[in-house]
Design a protein around this motif. Structure first.
Motif, mmCIF file in Angstrom:
data_model
loop_
_atom_site.group_PDB
_atom_site.id
_atom_site.type_symbol
_atom_site.label_atom_id
_atom_site.label_comp_id
_atom_site.label_asym_id
_atom_site.label_seq_id
_atom_site.Cartn_x
_atom_site.Cartn_y
_atom_site.Cartn_z
ATOM 1 N N TYR A 143 0.829 -1.193 0.000
ATOM 2 C CA TYR A 143 0.000 0.000 0.000
ATOM 3 C C TYR A 143 0.875 1.259 0.000
ATOM 4 O O TYR A 143 1.897 1.296 0.700
ATOM 5 N N PRO A 144 0.522 2.292 -0.785
ATOM 6 C CA PRO A 144 -0.740 2.549 -1.474
ATOM 7 C C PRO A 144 -0.802 2.023 -2.908
ATOM 8 O O PRO A 144 -1.743 2.339 -3.641
ATOM 9 N N VAL A 145 0.213 1.244 -3.298
ATOM 10 C CA VAL A 145 0.233 0.736 -4.677
ATOM 11 C C VAL A 145 -0.556 -0.565 -4.728
ATOM 12 O O VAL A 145 -0.435 -1.433 -3.867
ATOM 13 N N THR A 146 -1.375 -0.704 -5.745
ATOM 14 C CA THR A 146 -2.207 -1.887 -5.887
ATOM 15 C C THR A 146 -1.975 -2.535 -7.253
ATOM 16 O O THR A 146 -1.182 -2.052 -8.054
ATOM 17 N N GLY A 147 -2.684 -3.653 -7.490
ATOM 18 C CA GLY A 147 -2.557 -4.326 -8.784
ATOM 19 C C GLY A 147 -1.392 -5.281 -8.874
ATOM 20 O O GLY A 147 -0.931 -5.597 -9.978
ATOM 21 N N ILE A 148 -0.904 -5.780 -7.729
ATOM 22 C CA ILE A 148 0.265 -6.664 -7.706
ATOM 23 C C ILE A 148 -0.114 -7.996 -7.071
ATOM 24 O O ILE A 148 -0.749 -8.029 -6.020
ATOM 25 N N ILE A 149 0.253 -9.093 -7.707
ATOM 26 C CA ILE A 149 0.011 -10.423 -7.153
ATOM 27 C C ILE A 149 1.338 -11.159 -7.007
ATOM 28 O O ILE A 149 2.290 -10.905 -7.747
ATOM 29 N N ASN A 150 1.384 -12.064 -6.040
ATOM 30 C CA ASN A 150 2.579 -12.876 -5.797
ATOM 31 C C ASN A 150 2.151 -14.337 -5.670
ATOM 32 O O ASN A 150 1.964 -14.851 -4.568
ATOM 33 N N PRO A 151 1.982 -15.035 -6.800
ATOM 34 C CA PRO A 151 1.501 -16.423 -6.760
ATOM 35 C C PRO A 151 2.398 -17.384 -5.992
ATOM 36 O O PRO A 151 1.905 -18.359 -5.423
ATOM 37 N N LEU B 291 4.933 -1.852 -9.544
ATOM 38 C CA LEU B 291 6.169 -2.215 -8.857
ATOM 39 C C LEU B 291 7.178 -1.076 -8.899
ATOM 40 O O LEU B 291 7.878 -0.809 -7.901
ATOM 41 N N ARG B 292 7.262 -0.396 -10.014
ATOM 42 C CA ARG B 292 8.215 0.711 -10.122
ATOM 43 C C ARG B 292 7.803 1.889 -9.225
ATOM 44 O O ARG B 292 8.660 2.574 -8.658
ATOM 45 N N ILE B 293 6.497 2.110 -9.086
ATOM 46 C CA ILE B 293 6.031 3.161 -8.177
ATOM 47 C C ILE B 293 6.361 2.778 -6.735
ATOM 48 O O ILE B 293 6.834 3.617 -5.948
ATOM 49 N N HIS B 294 6.106 1.511 -6.401
ATOM 50 C CA HIS B 294 6.459 1.038 -5.052
ATOM 51 C C HIS B 294 7.962 1.202 -4.799
ATOM 52 O O HIS B 294 8.375 1.656 -3.715
ATOM 53 N N ALA B 295 8.763 0.867 -5.793
ATOM 54 C CA ALA B 295 10.212 1.023 -5.647
ATOM 55 C C ALA B 295 10.576 2.480 -5.395
ATOM 56 O O ALA B 295 11.467 2.784 -4.582
ATOM 57 N N GLY B 296 9.880 3.392 -6.076
ATOM 58 C CA GLY B 296 10.142 4.815 -5.890
ATOM 59 C C GLY B 296 9.810 5.276 -4.483
ATOM 60 O O GLY B 296 10.540 6.073 -3.878
ATOM 61 N N ILE B 297 8.692 4.776 -3.935
ATOM 62 C CA ILE B 297 8.305 5.146 -2.565
ATOM 63 C C ILE B 297 9.347 4.626 -1.580
ATOM 64 O O ILE B 297 9.758 5.327 -0.644
ATOM 65 N N LEU C 232 3.479 8.089 -12.809
ATOM 66 C CA LEU C 232 2.066 8.384 -12.546
ATOM 67 C C LEU C 232 1.391 8.969 -13.773
ATOM 68 O O LEU C 232 0.238 8.634 -14.085
ATOM 69 N N GLU C 233 2.085 9.820 -14.499
ATOM 70 C CA GLU C 233 1.504 10.437 -15.696
ATOM 71 C C GLU C 233 1.372 9.438 -16.839
ATOM 72 O O GLU C 233 0.551 9.634 -17.742
ATOM 73 N N GLN C 234 2.140 8.354 -16.790
ATOM 74 C CA GLN C 234 2.063 7.313 -17.824
ATOM 75 C C GLN C 234 0.969 6.279 -17.531
ATOM 76 O O GLN C 234 0.888 5.258 -18.201
ATOM 77 N N GLY C 235 0.126 6.548 -16.579
ATOM 78 C CA GLY C 235 -0.968 5.639 -16.247
ATOM 79 C C GLY C 235 -0.870 5.044 -14.864
ATOM 80 O O GLY C 235 -1.803 4.398 -14.379
ATOM 81 N N GLY C 236 0.251 5.264 -14.192
ATOM 82 C CA GLY C 236 0.431 4.707 -12.867
ATOM 83 C C GLY C 236 -0.502 5.292 -11.823
ATOM 84 O O GLY C 236 -0.734 4.673 -10.779
ATOM 85 N N ILE C 237 -1.062 6.467 -12.110
ATOM 86 C CA ILE C 237 -1.987 7.090 -11.163
ATOM 87 C C ILE C 237 -3.167 6.173 -10.867
ATOM 88 O O ILE C 237 -3.733 6.188 -9.768
ATOM 89 N N LYS C 238 -3.533 5.322 -11.838
ATOM 90 C CA LYS C 238 -4.641 4.389 -11.645
ATOM 91 C C LYS C 238 -4.253 3.204 -10.762
ATOM 92 O O LYS C 238 -5.125 2.439 -10.341
ATOM 93 N N GLN C 239 -2.978 3.054 -10.512
ATOM 94 C CA GLN C 239 -2.477 1.937 -9.712
ATOM 95 C C GLN C 239 -2.220 2.327 -8.257
ATOM 96 O O GLN C 239 -1.699 1.523 -7.488
ATOM 97 N N VAL C 240 -2.577 3.546 -7.900
ATOM 98 C CA VAL C 240 -2.328 4.048 -6.557
ATOM 99 C C VAL C 240 -3.664 4.386 -5.893
ATOM 100 O O VAL C 240 -4.547 5.000 -6.508
#
Length: 630
Positions: free
Chosen positions: A306-314, A510-516, A577-585
């Protein structure tokens, strides 16, 4: 032989009749929770989205009883937060508890009626959706939750333990004492009212001694064991039994059967208290896995990322699922929420999680061990990526799981929620002298830094909810590199992969999470320098020393490099975020909902403001530390 056999049978029949009569005489019933039970917790606040989640959950129905939590609040409990603000109160402001839906007449006068009605209508609408789809409901909350001070002024005999956190709260709060008869009658009444109008609810679960709730004299209460002297002699098992029996009395009053779970993993008790609770549990009440009932918690990655979503770890999920069939009567809690009900996994993720659960259940008995887990991951990779990219997807899953294992071992306390969001490391400017920021420059972030002291929030980057955070140099950088490497593998899926778009979005997440997390590392490193030069930085601004030095003060270039890395990181986050990552947060729906646990909807603009402020204050360090002279 036949006479002996008949005699034995006769004795067994007599025993069973006598035992059954003793149970009825004691007012007990047979267990209501049998077989496998799934309880899904996702605080979805859109009814259309909830309806789709329920449709997804039907996939589990052939494998057991399916229940979906319908106890999420329709709105934040704004009325609970003191006018001056209070970080601790924001933990609890989204907490579900029955009195926010069906307050007892004694309590109703102290809770905003519009707030209650909105919650109640929301719960009933969800119950209708469950009824239409033949599923059962659950209520998951916090108990005994703190009540308004005005209530205890009117009913002082019900005042229980002090439950607020002294380092995190600007105002004291108390929960009601469950040893008081009036408290239990109030709880029973509210449970009865809820079950009468929402008979779909067949399970009630709660956590305690945390985030707004607490039981008298518990060892883990934030201010230490405390409560009324009148109930001090009770042991913890007796207290919990009183509380659970109050709920059971409410269910009996409504003519409903109810299973009750206290969250053993999320409730704070000492080991001695846990053992004591087990001894006193009433029938159909559960705390830990027992011979009668197994309990298992599974979920996605949101609570960790959190706050990044859309990630699974099978890999991690299939490993958890190896034990799902080990107990004939097992309750499986499927957690899809995070940040105290502020966020939840999107439908794209919940659908895949349910699919993986079914895939594991189809193998009975489930194979055990790492090889079995990896085989399941290979099969699911074939399905989701197709023959050409299956290997890439499998390698990506393994790399992601390895990164998460590394973090759990090397960075267990560095959390993107508690560091990145609640301390606003993601969007606050990293500068050498925070006191030199203007009120206007601080306005967009300082209010949301989790701290009871404005000055500490301003000056100490490593004050994490009242304690001091630390990071071993290089560890965050290592983790960030691992996450970005996994993202690169997900990005390699070819156009023919059936789920290419999902995994490309996942790489973005994942890249947004890495940035945080990179921000967390930078702020930690910056504070080490600020601590080391505390006296100098708190002194007057002065011109650079005139001594000739090729490097200047040893921390000068070091701090500038940290600032530069954070500036570059901020620029990259803006681009992602401007490349569409805003929808993943997960963001607040409107500015009024932005708080210490929820980023605002203008996060991109805030990051741009962060970047500007850092550049505007780039030379502040020259007023404190000797600069290079070449």
């Amino acid at each position: 032989m036949n006479k002996s056999f008949r005699r034995i049978c006769g004795l067994m029949i007599v025993f069973l009749i006598t035992y059954s009569f003793s149970l009825l005489h004691a007012g007990d019933k047979l267990p209501v929770e049998t077989g496998r039970v799934f309880i899904i917790n996702s605080p979805v606040r859109n009814l259309d989205e909830f309806r789709l989640l329920v449709k997804q959950a039907l996939l589990l129905k052939p494998y057991g009883k399916v229940k979906v939590n319908i106890g999420a609040l329709a709105d934040k409990s704004f009325h609970e937060i003191p006018g001056q603000g209070s970080p601790w109160h924001e933990y609890a402001s989204s907490n579900p508890t029955p009195f926010k839906f069906f307050p007892h007449p004694k309590l109703a006068a102290f809770i905003p009626a519009e707030f209650v009605n909105k919650n109640r209508q929301f719960l009933l609408a969800k119950a209708n959706i469950l009824r239409e789809n033949g599923l059962e409901g659950a209520f998951m909350g916090y108990e005994p939750n703190f009540l308004p001070a005005a209530f205890f002024k009117a009913y002082p005999s019900m005042l229980g333990s002090r439950v607020h956190h002294p380092r995190r709260s600007a105002q004291k709060e108390f929960s009601p004492c469950v040893s008081v008869k009036e408290t239990r009658e109030m709880y029973a009444w509210m449970m009865a009212e809820m079950l009468k109008v929402a008979p779909e609810i067949t399970s009630f679960s709660f956590k305690t001694n945390d985030a707004g709730a607490g039981i008298c004299w518990a060892h883990w209460l934030y201010t230490g064991a405390n409560g009324p002297s009148a109930c001090k002699g009770l042991n913890m098992g007796e207290r919990v039994r009183l509380l659970m029996n109050a709920y059971k009395a409410g269910a009996d009053k409504a003519g409903r059967e109810l299973s009750i779970y206290m969250d053993e993993g999320a409730s704070n008790f000492s080991e001695e208290e846990k053992r004591d609770i087990e001894k006193y549990l009433p029938l159909n009440c559960y705390f830990r896995s027992t011979d009668n009932r197994g309990i298992q918690n599974i979920g996605g990655t949101l609570s960790s990322l959190y706050p990044v979503t859309g990630i699974i770890n099978p890999v991690a999920l299939f490993n958890q699922l190896q034990s799902i069939g080990d107990h004939p009567n097992k309750t499986i809690f499927i957690g899809l929420r995070a940040a105290y009900d502020r966020g939840y996994e999107p439908l794209a993720v919940s659908g895949l999680l349910f699919e993986m659960i079914v895939s594991a259940l189809k193998e009975s008995p489930a194979p055990k061990g790492l090889n079995a887990t990896l085989q399941q991951v290979r099969l699911i990779s074939d399905k989701w990526a197709g023959p050409k990219s299956s290997g890439e997807l499998f390698n990506a899953f393994v790399a992601l799981n390895d990164a998460m294992i590394y973090k759990a071992a090397a960075l267990p306390r560095v959390h993107s929620l508690y560091w990145g969001v609640t301390e606003r490391m993601i969007n606050r400017p990293l500068v050498i002298a925070p006191q030199r920021l203007s009120k206007e420059e601080e306005a967009y972030f300082l209010t949301y830094v989790f701290n009871v002291s404005v000055e500490e929030a301003r000056m100490d980057y490593m004050d994490i909810h009242g304690s001091r955070g630390t990071v071993t140099p290089g560890v965050v950088e290592n983790y960030v590199q691992r996450i970005n490497s996994a993202a690169t593998l997900f990005e390699k899926l070819d156009d023919a992969a059936p789920m290419k778009d999902f995994f490309h979005r996942m790489a973005l997440s994942l890249r947004i999470h890495a940035g945080i997390m990179r921000s967390c590392g930078n702020f930690a490193a910056a504070q080490v320098i600020r601590d080391r030069k505390k006296e100098v930085l708190s002194g007057p601004v002065h011109l650079p020393d005139k001594e000739t030095s090729f490097t200047g003060h040893p921390d000068f270039i070091f701090f500038n490099n940290i600032m530069r890395d954070e500036l570059d990181n901020t620029t990259q986050l803006i681009q992602l975020l401007e490349q569409g990552g805003i929808k993943q947060v997960i963001l607040a729906a409107s500015p009024v909902y932005e708080d210490r646990f929820l980023l605002g909807p203008s996060i991109i603009d805030q990051l741009k403001k962060k970047r500007k402020i850092m550049l505007d204050h780039w030379q502040d360090i020259e007023g404190y530390l000797t600069s290079p002279f070449k």
